[in-house]
Write a protein that holds these residues in place. Sequence first.
Motif, PDB file in Angstrom:
ATOM      1  N   ASP A 142       5.380  24.513 -13.045  1.00 39.24           N
ATOM      2  CA  ASP A 142       3.999  24.122 -13.359  1.00 39.24           C
ATOM      3  C   ASP A 142       3.459  23.143 -12.326  1.00 39.24           C
ATOM      4  O   ASP A 142       2.327  23.277 -11.864  1.00 39.24           O
ATOM      5  CB  ASP A 142       3.932  23.479 -14.753  1.00 39.24           C
ATOM      6  CG  ASP A 142       4.190  24.482 -15.868  1.00 39.24           C
ATOM      7  OD1 ASP A 142       4.039  25.696 -15.623  1.00 39.24           O
ATOM      8  OD2 ASP A 142       4.553  24.045 -16.977  1.00 39.24           O
ATOM      9  N   THR A 143       4.277  22.185 -11.963  1.00 39.96           N
ATOM     10  CA  THR A 143       3.854  21.199 -10.959  1.00 39.96           C
ATOM     11  C   THR A 143       3.639  21.866  -9.610  1.00 39.96           C
ATOM     12  O   THR A 143       2.629  21.634  -8.943  1.00 39.96           O
ATOM     13  CB  THR A 143       4.904  20.079 -10.841  1.00 39.96           C
ATOM     14  OG1 THR A 143       5.026  19.434 -12.096  1.00 39.96           O
ATOM     15  CG2 THR A 143       4.521  19.078  -9.774  1.00 39.96           C
ATOM     16  N   LEU A 144       4.589  22.686  -9.217  1.00 38.29           N
ATOM     17  CA  LEU A 144       4.484  23.358  -7.922  1.00 38.29           C
ATOM     18  C   LEU A 144       3.239  24.243  -7.867  1.00 38.29           C
ATOM     19  O   LEU A 144       2.497  24.233  -6.875  1.00 38.29           O
ATOM     20  CB  LEU A 144       5.750  24.174  -7.655  1.00 38.29           C
ATOM     21  CG  LEU A 144       5.927  24.713  -6.252  1.00 38.29           C
ATOM     22  CD1 LEU A 144       5.895  23.602  -5.226  1.00 38.29           C
ATOM     23  CD2 LEU A 144       7.229  25.481  -6.157  1.00 38.29           C
ATOM     24  N   ASN A 145       2.975  24.990  -8.926  1.00 35.19           N
ATOM     25  CA  ASN A 145       1.796  25.862  -8.968  1.00 35.19           C
ATOM     26  C   ASN A 145       0.505  25.045  -8.956  1.00 35.19           C
ATOM     27  O   ASN A 145      -0.447  25.391  -8.248  1.00 35.19           O
ATOM     28  CB  ASN A 145       1.842  26.753 -10.208  1.00 35.19           C
ATOM     29  CG  ASN A 145       2.927  27.799 -10.122  1.00 35.19           C
ATOM     30  OD1 ASN A 145       3.382  28.166  -9.046  1.00 35.19           O
ATOM     31  ND2 ASN A 145       3.362  28.278 -11.268  1.00 35.19           N
ATOM     32  N   ALA A 146       0.477  23.957  -9.723  1.00 34.17           N
ATOM     33  CA  ALA A 146      -0.735  23.127  -9.785  1.00 34.17           C
ATOM     34  C   ALA A 146      -1.036  22.487  -8.428  1.00 34.17           C
ATOM     35  O   ALA A 146      -2.175  22.519  -7.954  1.00 34.17           O
ATOM     36  CB  ALA A 146      -0.577  22.056 -10.862  1.00 34.17           C
ATOM     37  N   VAL A 147      -0.014  21.925  -7.805  1.00 31.08           N
ATOM     38  CA  VAL A 147      -0.219  21.252  -6.512  1.00 31.08           C
ATOM     39  C   VAL A 147      -0.594  22.269  -5.437  1.00 31.08           C
ATOM     40  O   VAL A 147      -1.500  22.034  -4.631  1.00 31.08           O
ATOM     41  CB  VAL A 147       1.032  20.438  -6.132  1.00 31.08           C
ATOM     42  CG1 VAL A 147       0.929  19.908  -4.711  1.00 31.08           C
ATOM     43  CG2 VAL A 147       1.245  19.296  -7.107  1.00 31.08           C
ATOM     44  N   SER A 148       0.078  23.390  -5.426  1.00 28.35           N
ATOM     45  CA  SER A 148      -0.229  24.432  -4.438  1.00 28.35           C
ATOM     46  C   SER A 148      -1.665  24.934  -4.608  1.00 28.35           C
ATOM     47  O   SER A 148      -2.389  25.115  -3.624  1.00 28.35           O
ATOM     48  CB  SER A 148       0.772  25.583  -4.599  1.00 28.35           C
ATOM     49  OG  SER A 148       0.502  26.605  -3.693  1.00 28.35           O
ATOM     50  N   SER A 149      -2.078  25.144  -5.842  1.00 31.46           N
ATOM     51  CA  SER A 149      -3.443  25.594  -6.108  1.00 31.46           C
ATOM     52  C   SER A 149      -4.468  24.566  -5.650  1.00 31.46           C
ATOM     53  O   SER A 149      -5.497  24.913  -5.052  1.00 31.46           O
ATOM     54  CB  SER A 149      -3.595  25.859  -7.617  1.00 31.46           C
ATOM     55  OG  SER A 149      -4.928  26.153  -7.935  1.00 31.46           O
ATOM     56  N   VAL A 150      -4.196  23.295  -5.898  1.00 35.05           N
ATOM     57  CA  VAL A 150      -5.115  22.231  -5.480  1.00 35.05           C
ATOM     58  C   VAL A 150      -5.245  22.209  -3.963  1.00 35.05           C
ATOM     59  O   VAL A 150      -6.359  22.080  -3.428  1.00 35.05           O
ATOM     60  CB  VAL A 150      -4.634  20.864  -6.032  1.00 35.05           C
ATOM     61  CG1 VAL A 150      -5.271  19.713  -5.278  1.00 35.05           C
ATOM     62  CG2 VAL A 150      -4.925  20.768  -7.505  1.00 35.05           C
TER      63      VAL A 150
END
Length: 193
Positions: A142-150
Amino acid sequence: MKTKVEISIGLLILLILLAIILGLITSLSGLLVTSVEAAKQDYISAIIGSLGNVIGGIIGVLAAVLVAAYQIRKTFDLERNKGVANNSAVLRLIRTELESNHRLIQNFREQYVQGNKTFLDLISTDNWERCSLQIGMETSDDTLNAVSSVYRKINLLKSDRNMDVQTYDRLVSDLSAALGNVDNDLRLLQSNN
């Protein structure tokens, strides 16, 4: 410093078998010594010496197995701790960059809506570009996806394309969510270490 030695089921079974074998050899050596003593032969010292070597070898194997198990466990713990420390350092760098970008994007919203994009030069993606491949398995998906998306949205913001107000506002809220995810992962890393 307390040291916790964990023994697996397989190792415990091996130790029990070796203890049984050692007990049998000791019992048989006692019987052999008494039978040789009864026969009044001179080779008793050679038999006792060879039995001592066998028993010493078994005890040596037991000690070696215990030491090897302890060293393997310590090496595994050390590597895990190094991985956690490295991942924690990377996440702290990314968090710092995200916080800075979040403040800039949030504070310059009105200027962006009015067409003033000069602040975009201040928005940085350097830490992400440098450290994203070093993020460890300890980081949640979840963190990796959120940061990558940002960061993809930040790159879109910095591009020549115009971002509508709704997407801009979503970027601000996504930045807050990504920061929350990074903080949660950092707390988990610190509590597990």
